[in-house]
Design an enzyme around this catalytic site. Structure first.
Site, mmCIF file in Angstrom:
data_model
loop_
_atom_site.group_PDB
_atom_site.id
_atom_site.type_symbol
_atom_site.label_atom_id
_atom_site.label_comp_id
_atom_site.label_asym_id
_atom_site.label_seq_id
_atom_site.Cartn_x
_atom_site.Cartn_y
_atom_site.Cartn_z
ATOM 1 N N ASP A 241 0.759 -0.888 0.008
ATOM 2 C CA ASP A 241 0.041 0.115 -0.146
ATOM 3 C C ASP A 241 1.080 1.273 0.030
ATOM 4 O O ASP A 241 2.140 1.123 0.330
ATOM 5 C CB ASP A 241 -1.145 0.025 1.205
ATOM 6 C CG ASP A 241 -2.035 1.060 0.904
ATOM 7 O OD1 ASP A 241 -3.514 0.449 1.783
ATOM 8 O OD2 ASP A 241 -2.097 1.851 0.134
HETATM 9 C C1 GLC Z 1 -4.191 4.208 -0.306
HETATM 10 C C2 GLC Z 1 -5.082 3.002 -0.149
HETATM 11 C C3 GLC Z 1 -4.817 2.068 -1.190
HETATM 12 C C4 GLC Z 1 -4.701 2.657 -2.703
HETATM 13 C C5 GLC Z 1 -3.533 3.286 -2.360
HETATM 14 C C6 GLC Z 1 -3.140 3.938 -3.851
HETATM 15 O O1 GLC Z 1 -3.938 4.740 1.052
HETATM 16 O O2 GLC Z 1 -4.894 2.247 1.240
HETATM 17 O O3 GLC Z 1 -6.354 1.374 -1.116
HETATM 18 O O4 GLC Z 1 -4.983 1.788 -3.553
HETATM 19 O O5 GLC Z 1 -3.294 4.172 -1.533
HETATM 20 O O6 GLC Z 1 -3.769 5.210 -3.615
#
Ligand code: GLC
Length: 681
Positions: A241
């Protein structure tokens, strides 16, 4: 692009060569520094290129309900309903269709991966991201998740199953440790993920921010290398993430766990960190190559080294996708209550409708609204606009309930901090006082008051529900929501959605809310924030039914404008052994006078077991569309795995001999037929 027949074409560029040969040929051409480079992001939503070898930047974009604006150069893209709406359709074919459309929009945005589906189990009604997820039940979760992933990847776009693992709340998500027992992990939290690998060959997983029993998702070797890869046979790559490695222990821990890509930029995978750990023999060439190989493999799978014209086409904002967005909204809507058949509204007999409430004309689709899943659509039809278009000059729309034939209050939540949003959990189950007051005043002025909820997670309704004759759960219905809501209210569409998550009467009835330590979490004596999954496997209806707690609306609940009869339950035999199967059939008849769809649900109850088990567990479902009077025989199967529980004592799945019950119903609490059978082992 080199000519296919070019004799001195490098093997990895030859699209007629077998996949793994292309992967290995490219891998062995990479220098150590180039391998390090591929392990980290270059920009917010793109990986690094290796120009020397023709490796372009791998493009990511957020999902999971459409191509998000912030990760597609602020393009406008189709805003589908949120995924809790899709899962309320209980329609895997619709989920597959959604996956295909999502992939085409991703390709049109010139990306290779959609960051979805999010399949964390809905453990608490207050989790800020409930709207993005699918359900509280592992069986429904895996069926819908597998279909979405298959749909996406059928277009040679990579899905990214997230957030692996135990990201079931948002409070202190970057540091919290989710503490769950082995049986709860095996029976509730892992099955959806496992099925996307074993049944849909998911090409990517995204790690969660949180710790899983004390170890951060991005460096958790037990659940990445050992479980996801070695046990389940995952051949794709794992991406973090965004910024999720900020707090992980070490670079080598991530490599040894087989984390392939750190997004959006290097934190632990800076070349100097990698070099130091490599030279210090903290990880092997084999481990490093496995991480890089997995990423290269998906690059080939999405066609990065193939001629573009050989790849499935992209398409965005098409009439077909808008139509699909509306269809999902219509199929996902759940008719919770409909006393005296107040709905559907009869256009020929109504002269005036009062349209009230904060969600009558609020728009929910905008950049980063509610977090990373927000999509910026070409337009968004609000409920008021949808009703105005439907009613035109036939029915007058007013804001005064007193003078109207019918009053509709559009209530609910919004995609915002402390409501339905990434990074925050909700603070209360009930609607805010202002909305409750509006609903109560409206019903006082007009006994024919309908409440339409626009929200992404369960709402407590006690202060007003018994006074309101009809309640429709519309979820966040996407860019075509207003049209879908108007179609359901006037009966052009007969609602067929079923709740994928229990609506508790009060928060304290929810098993996740027994104490602060079970939600949102507490600090332990060392100052670590932890959330304890003390309820174990008793999540959602598994808890409410087993502990005999009456929900406001049960899992699997949803009314129709017609009625259905369930008759003639038949089991193929009264017993079966481990190699066998049991076929369960039931006749479903549309006993009303409107065409409609019924979702027949099959639950299994273990009548005698050495451990405590839920009173019932969903093990099959089928949606049937029936004309008035039409009858269809629904056939479902039960096998040994459907009877098994995970034994922590034996460290394996166990199906004990003995008596079981097959329960067939229209919801988890509306069981119409049941019969016993014996498992012989
Ligand atoms: C965010 C989210 C995730 C997302 C990623 C990219 O913090 O937790 O679901 O795909 O970052 O934006």
């Amino acid at each position: 692009m080199t000519d296919k027949n070019d004799s001195n074409q490098l093997p990895y560029m030859n699209s007629t060569l077998e996949l793994e040969k292309r992967v290995e040929d490219l891998l062995q051409r990479l220098t150590l520094e180039e391998k390090f480079k591929l392990l980290r992001g270059k920009t917010l939503y793109a990986g690094n290129a290796v120009k020397r070898l023709g490796i372009k930047r791998f493009g990511f974009t957020d999902g999971p309900k459409g191509v998000a604006a912030h990760s597609s150069l602020f393009r406008r893209n189709t805003a589908f309903p949120t995924c809790i709406c899709l899962s309320s359709s209980w329609d895997p074919e619709l989920a597959h269709e959604f996956g295909v459309a999502l992939a085409r929009e991703t390709r049109a945005a010139r990306r290779h991966m959609i960051l979805g589906p999010g399949i964390n189990i809905q453990r608490s009604p207050l989790c800020g991201r409930t709207f993005e997820y699918l359900t509280e039940d592992p069986y429904l979760n895996k069926n819908m998740a597998v279909s979405i992933v298959k749909g996406v990847q059928s277009q040679r776009i990579s899905a990214c199953v997230k957030h692996y693992l135990l990201n079931n709340s948002e409070t202190k998500r970057g540091t919290v440790s989710a503490e769950a027992g082995e049986r709860a992990l095996k029976e509730i939290y892992l099955p959806g993920y496992e099925a996307t690998v074993r049944e849909a060959d998911a090409w990517s997983f995204m790690t969660s921010y949180n710790k899983i029993n004390g170890v951060y998702g991005s460096e958790n070797k037990k659940y990445l290398k050992d479980t996801l890869m070695d046990e389940w046979g995952f051949r794709g790559f794992v991406v973090t993430d965004w910024f999720a490695t900020k707090r992980v222990e070490t670079t080598e821990a991530c490599i040894n766990a087989r984390l392939s890509v750190e997004m959006p930029r290097a934190i632990k995978y800076k070349s100097k960190n990698l070099k130091e750990a490599y030279e210090g023999k903290k990880f092997t060439d084999e481990a490093l190559d496995d991480c890089v190989r997995r990423f290269l493999r998906v690059m080939f799978l999405v066609g990065m080294f193939d001629d573009k014209e050989t790849l499935p086409p992209g398409s965005r904002n098409t009439p077909e996708h808008r139509e699909l967005a509306r269809k999902i909204a219509e199929q996902g809507m759940v008719l919770l209550k409909n006393d005296d058949a107040l709905l559907p509204l009869d256009m020929s007999r109504i002269k005036k409708i009062a349209v009230l409430g904060p969600n009558a004309k609020r728009k929910h689709e905008f950049i980063l609204k509610g977090g990373s899943s927000a999509v910026l659509p070409p337009h968004e039809i609000t409920p008021l606009k949808g009703l105005k278009e439907k009613c035109k000059e036939k029915v007058k729309i007013t804001s005064s309930a007193k003078e109207a034939d019918v009053a509709i209050v559009f209530a609910g939540l919004r995609r915002w901090k402390n409501f339905d949003s990434e990074a925050w959990d909700r603070q209360q189950l009930e609607l805010d006082d202002k909305q409750v007051e509006l609903i109560l005043n409206t019903i006082d002025e007009n006994p024919k008051t309908i409440v339409v909820l626009v929200n992404g997670s369960p709402i407590g309704m006690d202060p007003w529900l018994e006074k309101i004759p009809a309640v429709l759960e519309a979820w966040y219905p996407g860019m075509e929501g207003g049209h879908a809501i108007a179609n359901v209210l006037f009966g052009d569409v007969n609602p067929s959605g079923k709740l994928p998550m229990t609506f508790p009467r009060v928060l304290s009835d929810s098993p996740a809310h027994a104490s602060e330590s079970t939600f949102p979490g507490v600090f332990d004596e060392e100052g670590n924030f932890k959330i304890y999954y003390k309820e174990g496997i008793f999540v959602g209806y598994r808890y409410f039914d087993t502990k005999n707690v009456e929900p406001l609306f049960p899992f699997g609940h949803g009314l129709s404008y017609t009625t259905f009869k369930h008759e003639n339950l038949k089991l193929s035999s009264k017993s079966f052994s481990e190699k066998g199967k049991l076929t369960v059939s039931v006749d479903v008849t549309n006993s009303g006078d409107l065409k409609g769809a019924e979702i027949v649900q099959l639950y299994v109850q273990d009548m005698e077991c050495s451990v405590e088990r839920p009173l019932k567990e969903l093990k099959g479902f089928k949606k049937v569309l029936l004309e008035p009077g039409q009858k269809e025989t629904v056939t479902l199967e039960i096998s040994k795995s459907d009877l098994s529980f995970y034994s922590e004592k034996e460290g394996k799945w166990v199906a004990e001999k003995g008596k079981f019950k097959a329960l067939v119903g229209s919801s988890s609490r509306d069981i119409r037929l049941e019969d016993e059978f014996e498992y012989l082992g």
